[in-house]
Design a protein around this motif. Structure first.
Motif, PDB file in Angstrom:
ATOM      1  N   ALA A 135      77.589   2.411  91.546  1.00  0.00           N
ATOM      2  CA  ALA A 135      76.789   3.265  90.660  1.00  0.00           C
ATOM      3  C   ALA A 135      77.599   3.679  89.438  1.00  0.00           C
ATOM      4  N   ALA A 136      78.840   4.055  89.654  1.00  0.00           N
ATOM      5  CA  ALA A 136      79.695   4.452  88.540  1.00  0.00           C
ATOM      6  C   ALA A 136      79.911   3.291  87.577  1.00  0.00           C
ATOM      7  N   ALA A 137      80.138   2.106  88.113  1.00  0.00           N
ATOM      8  CA  ALA A 137      80.349   0.932  87.259  1.00  0.00           C
ATOM      9  C   ALA A 137      79.089   0.601  86.467  1.00  0.00           C
ATOM     10  N   LEU A 138      77.945   0.681  87.107  1.00  0.00           N
ATOM     11  CA  LEU A 138      76.683   0.333  86.456  1.00  0.00           C
ATOM     12  C   LEU A 138      76.324   1.307  85.332  1.00  0.00           C
ATOM     13  N   PHE A 139      76.756   2.557  85.461  1.00  0.00           N
ATOM     14  CA  PHE A 139      76.373   3.586  84.495  1.00  0.00           C
ATOM     15  C   PHE A 139      77.506   4.012  83.564  1.00  0.00           C
ATOM     16  N   HIS A 140      78.728   3.493  83.751  1.00  0.00           N
ATOM     17  CA  HIS A 140      79.869   4.093  83.063  1.00  0.00           C
ATOM     18  C   HIS A 140      79.843   3.947  81.545  1.00  0.00           C
ATOM     19  N   CYS A 141      79.170   2.938  81.031  1.00  0.00           N
ATOM     20  CA  CYS A 141      79.187   2.702  79.584  1.00  0.00           C
ATOM     21  C   CYS A 141      77.841   2.913  78.901  1.00  0.00           C
ATOM     22  N   ILE A 142      76.847   3.411  79.613  1.00  0.00           N
ATOM     23  CA  ILE A 142      75.531   3.535  78.974  1.00  0.00           C
ATOM     24  C   ILE A 142      75.544   4.546  77.831  1.00  0.00           C
TER      25      ILE A 142
END
Length: 272
Positions: free
Chosen positions: A106-113
């Motif tokens: 989850a952190a990886a999927l959202f870290h750069c949005i």
């Protein structure tokens, strides 16, 4: 039939994003990935982040970067857990290693949005968007209070990937290091070839490959192959800065190599 030269529409570009990770029987992780792949808004944020990175002449921040970081994060996690490193959600909340994988993914999927809004303070913007989106995505997967714990731990990891993030969880440290390990030269091709070279683009372009494998003395061994000694800056200032002082530091060994006989000349002349 559509001509291959026909420009893609915005909808087609956004829809092209599709994350693939090895769930390895983790049904909660599988459901999260499926939910993300079915969410057009998240894909639109990834696309906007990529466009802003291009506008700034930065390295790739598209969904490809997201997929790479997610896979690196899960690879690190599984090697670490196999060697007895206990995830923070297990130690502190009595959850499972599979829950820790969900936190990391989850952190990886959202870290750069947050890059869809602005580069400066993008980690904080990522938190705002995550707070609105992630709890809803986890509703079919987790009941309360576990759902809020997963969101909180993922959010800690997201904010911890900033330059002085100082993560104090295993999961946050994994995300921070995974982000830094997406350093192979394919990520830097645009800024290197289109802009005046600097130490950041030169050092990134000097990284040929990154290999992550089980370590001998430590849980994980990271081997970095360079084509030019400029890559040392990327390894030390990039990865080293992200790794030092985290709970992960004692569990990773990093080895960077260069074949001096075949060292490439990246620029013929450098002028200020």
């Amino acid at each position: 039939m559509t001509d291959d030269a026909t420009p893609q529409s915005l909808s087609e570009k956004v829809s092209a994003a599709h994350i693939r990770v090895p769930a390895r029987g983790n049904r909660k992780l599988d459901r999260l990935i499926a939910a993300v792949n079915g969410d057009v808004q998240i894909k639109a944020w990834w696309h906007a982040a990529a466009i802003n990175a291009e506008r700034l002449g930065m390295s790739d921040h598209s969904w490809v970067h997201i997929q790479i970081v997610t896979n690196i994060g899960l690879r690190l996690a599984r090697l670490l857990f196999r060697r007895g490193v206990v995830p923070s959600v297990v130690t502190d909340y009595g959850l499972t290693e599979r829950d820790a994988e969900v936190v990391i993914a989850a952190a990886a999927l959202f870290h750069c949005i947050g890059m869809s809004i602005h580069r400066q303070d993008h980690e904080q913007f990522s938190l705002f968007l995550t707070a609105d989106k992630l709890p809803k995505m986890l509703e079919p997967i987790y009941d309360e209070p576990t759902r809020s714990i997963i969101v909180a731990e993922a959010s800690h990891a997201i904010i911890s990937h900033r330059s002085k993030g100082a993560p104090f969880t295993i999961e946050g440290s994994i995300l921070r290091v995974a982000d830094a390990l997406d350093m192979a030269k394919g990520r830097s091709r645009v800024p290197f070839e289109q802009l005046l070279p600097n130490i950041h683009s030169l050092s990134s372009y000097a990284i040929e490959s990154v290999k992550i494998s089980p370590g001998r003395e430590k849980a994980v061994r990271v081997e970095i192959e360079m084509n030019n000694s400029a890559g040392i800056y990327q390894v030390d200032e990039g990865l080293g800065t992200k790794l030092r002082g985290t709970p992960l530091a004692e569990h990773l060994e990093v080895v960077a190599r260069i074949d001096a006989e075949h060292e490439q000349r990246l620029v013929p002349v450098f002028r200020l």
